[in-house]
Design an enzyme around this catalytic site. Structure first.
Site, PDB file in Angstrom:
ATOM      1  N   GLY A 105       0.818  -1.213   0.000  1.00  0.00           N
ATOM      2  CA  GLY A 105       0.000   0.000   0.000  1.00  0.00           C
ATOM      3  C   GLY A 105       0.846   1.255   0.000  1.00  0.00           C
ATOM      4  O   GLY A 105       0.515   2.251  -0.659  1.00  0.00           O
ATOM      5  N   GLN A 200      14.367  21.910 -18.185  1.00  0.00           N
ATOM      6  CA  GLN A 200      14.997  22.172 -19.478  1.00  0.00           C
ATOM      7  C   GLN A 200      14.157  23.139 -20.320  1.00  0.00           C
ATOM      8  O   GLN A 200      14.693  24.034 -20.978  1.00  0.00           O
ATOM      9  CB  GLN A 200      15.190  20.850 -20.228  1.00  0.00           C
ATOM     10  CG  GLN A 200      16.148  20.919 -21.393  1.00  0.00           C
ATOM     11  CD  GLN A 200      17.601  21.081 -20.951  1.00  0.00           C
ATOM     12  OE1 GLN A 200      17.930  20.742 -19.824  1.00  0.00           O
ATOM     13  NE2 GLN A 200      18.427  21.608 -21.825  1.00  0.00           N
ATOM     14  N   GLU A 227      10.225   3.889   0.205  1.00  0.00           N
ATOM     15  CA  GLU A 227       9.434   2.653   0.105  1.00  0.00           C
ATOM     16  C   GLU A 227      10.110   1.631  -0.815  1.00  0.00           C
ATOM     17  O   GLU A 227       9.451   0.821  -1.456  1.00  0.00           O
ATOM     18  CB  GLU A 227       8.015   2.956  -0.401  1.00  0.00           C
ATOM     19  CG  GLU A 227       7.168   3.800   0.531  1.00  0.00           C
ATOM     20  CD  GLU A 227       6.759   3.064   1.793  1.00  0.00           C
ATOM     21  OE1 GLU A 227       6.768   1.825   1.802  1.00  0.00           O
ATOM     22  OE2 GLU A 227       6.426   3.738   2.783  1.00  0.00           O
TER      23      GLU A 227
END
Length: 246
Positions: A105, A200, A227
């Site tokens: 999750g 850019q 994560e």
């Protein structure tokens, strides 16, 4: 992991530290995984709730990060921090399993965060390209710029579709290890790519804090790390697609 929790009657005594903890200073409570068994034992880790203000529980200095600076990151320290056994989450030895269940999750959440950064970087670049003029015309009219924005838009849309699919499956109780890792991998790498291209397109102004492109650029990189790094996501995906063959 070297933080450990030693049982002492109706209490546990925590000693050790945790690095790179989000909201370590401002939060009022922490979920801490500590060793209650031997190193290398998957059943040797347990999760605890520790409240701020508990003696022996302190936070370190705020890290001076490249991006995501509005969310503080710091260390947590445990020096003979004594907590009651009621603060054990679930059963002793289940910390590793509990953490793995949360990772899927969490990766979808990082994918969503990445998507937001990528979309923000794309939209500000698109707006600027229709405002900025060079050689008597909007820079969007130059093929190099319009093609770059086309690539950016495609990456944003693909990121959203993967993220929404992962979220849908998660909401319906399906297993999301593969799709969650895919969403996190693609969206985070897309956020870096899109934010880089945004800077850019802004040119010299993209390197200043007068425009938001530089912030998106700095914030995006953490998404490929938190994560689980992109390499970790590839490892998870490779393991999952192997199951499709077997």
């Amino acid at each position: 992991m070297t933080t450990f929790a030693e049982r002492d009657g109706d209490h546990y005594v925590l000693n050790g530290s945790k690095n790179f903890i989000t909201h370590a200073i401002s939060s009022s409570v922490a979920v801490v995984i500590a060793r209650t068994g031997a190193k290398g034992d998957k059943k040797g880790m347990s999760a605890f709730i520790v409240e701020k203000g508990t003696p022996g529980f302190t936070a370190g200095k705020k890290e001076n990060k490249l991006g995501m600076r509005a969310s503080e990151t710091a260390c947590l320290f445990f020096d003979n921090c004594r907590i009651h056994r009621d603060q054990l989450i679930g059963e002793e030895g289940q910390g590793f399993v509990q953490a793995l269940k949360l990772l899927d999750g969490g990766r979808i959440s990082i994918a969503a965060l990445s998507l937001g950064i990528a979309r923000g970087a794309y939209e500000c670049a698109l707006k600027y390209a229709h405002e900025r003029e060079q050689f008597g015309k909007k820079i969007y009219e130059f093929q190099a710029v319009s093609f770059a924005l086309a690539d950016m838009a495609t990456q944003v849309e693909a990121s959203e579709l993967l993220t929404r699919q992962a979220g849908y499956l998660k909401d319906h109780g399906d297993r999301v290890s593969k799709i969650g890792a895919m969403a996190k991998l693609y969206a985070s790498e897309a956020a870096v790519s899109v934010s880089n291209e945004s800077v850019q397109i802004f040119g010299g102004y993209g390197f200043t804090k007068d425009y938001p492109a530089e912030k998106f650029f700095r914030d995006a990189k953490l998404c490929t790390i938190g994560e689980g790094t992109s390499s970790i996501q590839k490892m998870v995906i490779a393991r999952e697609i192997e199951k499709d063959i077997l």
